[in-house]
Design an enzyme around this catalytic site. Structure first.
Site, PDB file in Angstrom:
ATOM      1  N   ASN A 102       0.829  -1.207   0.000  1.00 52.27           N
ATOM      2  CA  ASN A 102       0.000   0.000   0.000  1.00 52.27           C
ATOM      3  C   ASN A 102       0.858   1.249   0.000  1.00 52.27           C
ATOM      4  O   ASN A 102       1.954   1.271   0.527  1.00 52.27           O
ATOM      5  CB  ASN A 102      -0.959  -0.001   1.200  1.00 52.27           C
ATOM      6  CG  ASN A 102      -0.373   0.694   2.416  1.00 52.27           C
ATOM      7  OD1 ASN A 102      -0.443   1.924   2.547  1.00 52.27           O
ATOM      8  ND2 ASN A 102       0.250  -0.074   3.305  1.00 52.27           N
ATOM      9  N   PHE A 106      -1.653   8.258   4.350  1.00 52.78           N
ATOM     10  CA  PHE A 106      -2.395   8.916   5.438  1.00 52.78           C
ATOM     11  C   PHE A 106      -3.644   9.657   4.942  1.00 52.78           C
ATOM     12  O   PHE A 106      -3.890  10.813   5.297  1.00 52.78           O
ATOM     13  CB  PHE A 106      -1.509   9.913   6.211  1.00 52.78           C
ATOM     14  CG  PHE A 106      -0.371   9.317   6.992  1.00 52.78           C
ATOM     15  CD1 PHE A 106      -0.274   7.956   7.219  1.00 52.78           C
ATOM     16  CD2 PHE A 106       0.605  10.146   7.536  1.00 52.78           C
ATOM     17  CE1 PHE A 106       0.788   7.416   7.957  1.00 52.78           C
ATOM     18  CE2 PHE A 106       1.664   9.624   8.269  1.00 52.78           C
ATOM     19  CZ  PHE A 106       1.754   8.259   8.478  1.00 52.78           C
ATOM     20  N   SER A 167       5.819   5.155   8.566  1.00 52.10           N
ATOM     21  CA  SER A 167       5.137   4.859   7.312  1.00 52.10           C
ATOM     22  C   SER A 167       6.032   5.252   6.138  1.00 52.10           C
ATOM     23  O   SER A 167       6.610   6.338   6.132  1.00 52.10           O
ATOM     24  CB  SER A 167       3.824   5.632   7.224  1.00 52.10           C
ATOM     25  OG  SER A 167       3.374   5.607   5.883  1.00 52.10           O
ATOM     26  N   ASN A 169       5.038   5.989   3.216  1.00 45.42           N
ATOM     27  CA  ASN A 169       4.249   6.638   2.165  1.00 45.42           C
ATOM     28  C   ASN A 169       4.068   8.140   2.306  1.00 45.42           C
ATOM     29  O   ASN A 169       3.348   8.754   1.542  1.00 45.42           O
ATOM     30  CB  ASN A 169       2.887   5.949   2.067  1.00 45.42           C
ATOM     31  CG  ASN A 169       3.051   4.465   1.796  1.00 45.42           C
ATOM     32  OD1 ASN A 169       3.855   4.081   0.937  1.00 45.42           O
ATOM     33  ND2 ASN A 169       2.364   3.631   2.541  1.00 45.42           N
ATOM     34  N   THR A 170       4.703   8.729   3.322  1.00 44.38           N
ATOM     35  CA  THR A 170       4.743  10.185   3.436  1.00 44.38           C
ATOM     36  C   THR A 170       6.205  10.561   3.259  1.00 44.38           C
ATOM     37  O   THR A 170       7.045  10.132   4.059  1.00 44.38           O
ATOM     38  CB  THR A 170       4.214  10.644   4.816  1.00 44.38           C
ATOM     39  OG1 THR A 170       2.832  10.299   4.899  1.00 44.38           O
ATOM     40  CG2 THR A 170       4.383  12.148   5.019  1.00 44.38           C
ATOM     41  N   LYS A 205       5.857   3.798  17.067  1.00 45.23           N
ATOM     42  CA  LYS A 205       5.749   2.710  16.077  1.00 45.23           C
ATOM     43  C   LYS A 205       6.909   2.798  15.104  1.00 45.23           C
ATOM     44  O   LYS A 205       7.155   3.850  14.502  1.00 45.23           O
ATOM     45  CB  LYS A 205       4.419   2.789  15.336  1.00 45.23           C
ATOM     46  CG  LYS A 205       4.212   1.607  14.383  1.00 45.23           C
ATOM     47  CD  LYS A 205       2.782   1.497  13.940  1.00 45.23           C
ATOM     48  CE  LYS A 205       2.589   0.348  12.953  1.00 45.23           C
ATOM     49  NZ  LYS A 205       1.201   0.231  12.500  1.00 45.23           N
ATOM     50  N   ASN A 234       5.859  -1.523  11.471  1.00 47.27           N
ATOM     51  CA  ASN A 234       5.086  -1.028  10.332  1.00 47.27           C
ATOM     52  C   ASN A 234       5.390  -1.904   9.099  1.00 47.27           C
ATOM     53  O   ASN A 234       6.024  -2.951   9.228  1.00 47.27           O
ATOM     54  CB  ASN A 234       5.445   0.440  10.074  1.00 47.27           C
ATOM     55  CG  ASN A 234       4.258   1.237   9.574  1.00 47.27           C
ATOM     56  OD1 ASN A 234       3.570   0.810   8.640  1.00 47.27           O
ATOM     57  ND2 ASN A 234       4.008   2.387  10.171  1.00 47.27           N
TER      58      ASN A 234
HETATM   59  C1  LIG Z   1      -3.582  -0.508   3.617  1.00 45.92           C
HETATM   60  C2  LIG Z   1      -2.752  -0.300   4.834  1.00 45.92           C
HETATM   61  C3  LIG Z   1      -2.788   0.925   5.478  1.00 45.92           C
HETATM   62  C4  LIG Z   1      -2.014   1.139   6.627  1.00 45.92           C
HETATM   63  N1  LIG Z   1      -2.077   2.351   7.247  1.00 45.92           N
HETATM   64  C5  LIG Z   1      -1.356   2.549   8.381  1.00 45.92           C
HETATM   65  C6  LIG Z   1      -1.430   3.784   9.067  1.00 45.92           C
HETATM   66  O1  LIG Z   1      -2.161   4.704   8.682  1.00 45.92           O
HETATM   67  N2  LIG Z   1      -0.661   3.944  10.178  1.00 45.92           N
HETATM   68  C7  LIG Z   1       0.161   2.957  10.660  1.00 45.92           C
HETATM   69  O2  LIG Z   1       0.811   3.151  11.701  1.00 45.92           O
HETATM   70  N3  LIG Z   1       0.223   1.753  10.032  1.00 45.92           N
HETATM   71  C8  LIG Z   1      -0.499   1.547   8.926  1.00 45.92           C
HETATM   72  N4  LIG Z   1      -0.429   0.329   8.292  1.00 45.92           N
HETATM   73  C9  LIG Z   1       0.479  -0.705   8.825  1.00 45.92           C
HETATM   74  C10 LIG Z   1      -0.234  -1.719   9.719  1.00 45.92           C
HETATM   75  O3  LIG Z   1      -0.784  -1.097  10.861  1.00 45.92           O
HETATM   76  C11 LIG Z   1       0.752  -2.820  10.161  1.00 45.92           C
HETATM   77  O4  LIG Z   1       1.767  -2.241  10.963  1.00 45.92           O
HETATM   78  C12 LIG Z   1       1.399  -3.534   8.981  1.00 45.92           C
HETATM   79  O5  LIG Z   1       0.466  -3.739   7.937  1.00 45.92           O
HETATM   80  C13 LIG Z   1       1.987  -4.889   9.359  1.00 45.92           C
HETATM   81  O6  LIG Z   1       0.984  -5.755   9.843  1.00 45.92           O
HETATM   82  P1  LIG Z   1       0.327  -6.915   8.922  1.00 45.92           P
HETATM   83  O7  LIG Z   1       1.453  -7.676   8.291  1.00 45.92           O
HETATM   84  O8  LIG Z   1      -0.505  -7.733   9.875  1.00 45.92           O
HETATM   85  O9  LIG Z   1      -0.496  -6.209   7.904  1.00 45.92           O
HETATM   86  C14 LIG Z   1      -1.188   0.092   7.142  1.00 45.92           C
HETATM   87  C15 LIG Z   1      -1.176  -1.145   6.483  1.00 45.92           C
HETATM   88  C16 LIG Z   1      -1.936  -1.365   5.354  1.00 45.92           C
HETATM   89  C17 LIG Z   1      -1.893  -2.705   4.676  1.00 45.92           C
END
Ligand SMILES: Cc1cc2nc3c(=O)[nH]c(=O)nc-3n(C[C@H](O)[C@H](O)[C@H](O)COP(=O)(O)O)c2cc1C
Length: 333
Positions: A102, A106, A167, A169-170, A205, A234
């Site tokens: 992704n 934000f 993140s 993506n910023t 985080k 993350n």
């Molecule tokens: C579509 C998407 C959006 C996410 N948005 C955020 C976010 O806004 N803030 C954040 O701290 N982590 C964000 N994450 C990261 C998740 O909270 C998590 O740390 C990461 O996906 C790893 O966990 P997983 O393997 O179970 O997905 C996002 C993940 C995905 C897939």
């Protein structure tokens, strides 16, 4: 269906379903089957399973997460002002890998709207975390002010707060994990926290792509700023060991990778942190948790609590029950 449309579809379906009187009871999300109490950071969690940040950024489902069995939910990442995020498409499923890439960036409705949404919740049996970030058009120099504003606007609403500097993506955000910049942000957030009558637990985080030295520096900064814990991890910017064809992966382009390919990486980051901080910080494990087994392994690596995102997308809502059950069984043994 496009991955982001599918996300909204699932989301709206859950919302519609769980507004049907009685359905929540049939699913049993609030029943004794989901009880596995954990006390940490001065909070009492009904069970150790949380919904990770980014899934319900604007708290649209609110209390429904308790009906679905979660012990806690983390809303956000929220920024002071609303922003649209990156252009679409920005969410991709790698089905063979049970992974997601992704670059949402934000997208959220802003701190004021989130505060109003949380105010309307009942919050029985559900700990509410708020994950905070900076607006895209805020410079890195001004970043501490954005984190401070989020804290000021949401301090009453959150049971705990998470500083997200991880993140991908910023643009530039992850540079805020560097020692000096990080300390400035953590101190700004803690400053607001301690100026209030009741201070709340604070966590940092982090990304899974940090070196051991960077991890230890981040942990030192968290301890120095009197933070309570770290959320590891993350998404990763690496693309290692994927089954999906390399051409498709490169066509998708930039973004954070999550899901099964992250399991080992996130677990070893958490284990390293545990070895370094011992009991000085509470650790929340996230990244590639997709079964009772991977959740219990994260607990053994040092996690007090776990969070789900991609695993929940691929395995479905039954995963919460599976993890709670495995956690309880492990406790008994
Ligand atoms: C579509 C998407 C959006 C996410 N948005 C955020 C976010 O806004 N803030 C954040 O701290 N982590 C964000 N994450 C990261 C998740 O909270 C998590 O740390 C990461 O996906 C790893 O966990 P997983 O393997 O179970 O997905 C996002 C993940 C995905 C897939």
């Amino acid at each position: 269906m496009d991955a982001e449309e599918a996300h909204h579809f699932t989301f709206n379906s859950l919302k519609a379903l769980f507004s049907v009187p009685g359905l929540a009871r049939v699913w049993g999300g609030r029943s004794a089957a989901f009880a596995a109490p954990v006390e940490c950071m001065g909070l009492r969690f009904r069970n150790p399973v949380g919904l990770a940040a980014g899934f319900d950024k604007d708290a649209e489902l609110g209390d429904i997460w308790a009906d679905l069995g979660f012990g806690f939910v983390e809303f956000g990442t929220v920024t002071p002002r609303p922003q649209p995020g990156n252009p679409k498409p920005r969410l991709f499923r790698l089905i063979e890998d049970e992974a997601i890439i992704n670059r949402m960036g934000f997208n959220n409705q802003g701190a004021e709207a989130l505060a109003r949404k949380i105010d309307r919740m009942h919050r029985r049996d559900l700990i509410v975390g708020v994950n905070i970030g900076k607006n895209k058009d805020t410079s890195l120099e001004q970043a501490p002010a954005d984190y401070r504003v989020c804290m000021e606007m949401l301090h009453d609403q959150g049971d705990y707060f998470v500083v997200n500097v991880s993140s991908p993506n910023t643009p530039g955000l992850r540079q805020l994990q560097d020692k000096d910049k990080l300390t400035e942000i953590l101190d700004a957030v803690q400053g607001v926290n301690q100026s209030r009558p009741t201070s709340k637990p604070l966590l940092l985080k982090i990304a899974p792509d940090l070196t051991h030295t960077q991890l230890e520096e981040a942990a030192d900064a968290a301890i120095a700023a009197q933070f309570n814990g770290i959320i590891a991890t993350n998404t990763t910017i690496t693309r290692i060991g994927l089954l999906t064809a390399a051409e498709r992966v490169s066509a998708i382009g930039a973004g954070g990778l999550s899901g099964a390919p992250l399991t080992q990486m996130a677990e070893s980051v958490l284990a390293h942190l545990k070895g370094y901080v011992g009991d000085k910080l509470t650790l929340i494990g996230v990244g590639g948790i997709d079964s009772g087994e991977t959740a219990v392994a994260r607990k053994h690596a040092g996690a007090a609590l776990v969070q789900l995102y991609s695993g929940y997308v691929y395995q479905g809502p039954g995963l919460v029950r599976e993890v709670v059950k495995a956690w309880k069984k492990d406790f008994v043994q």
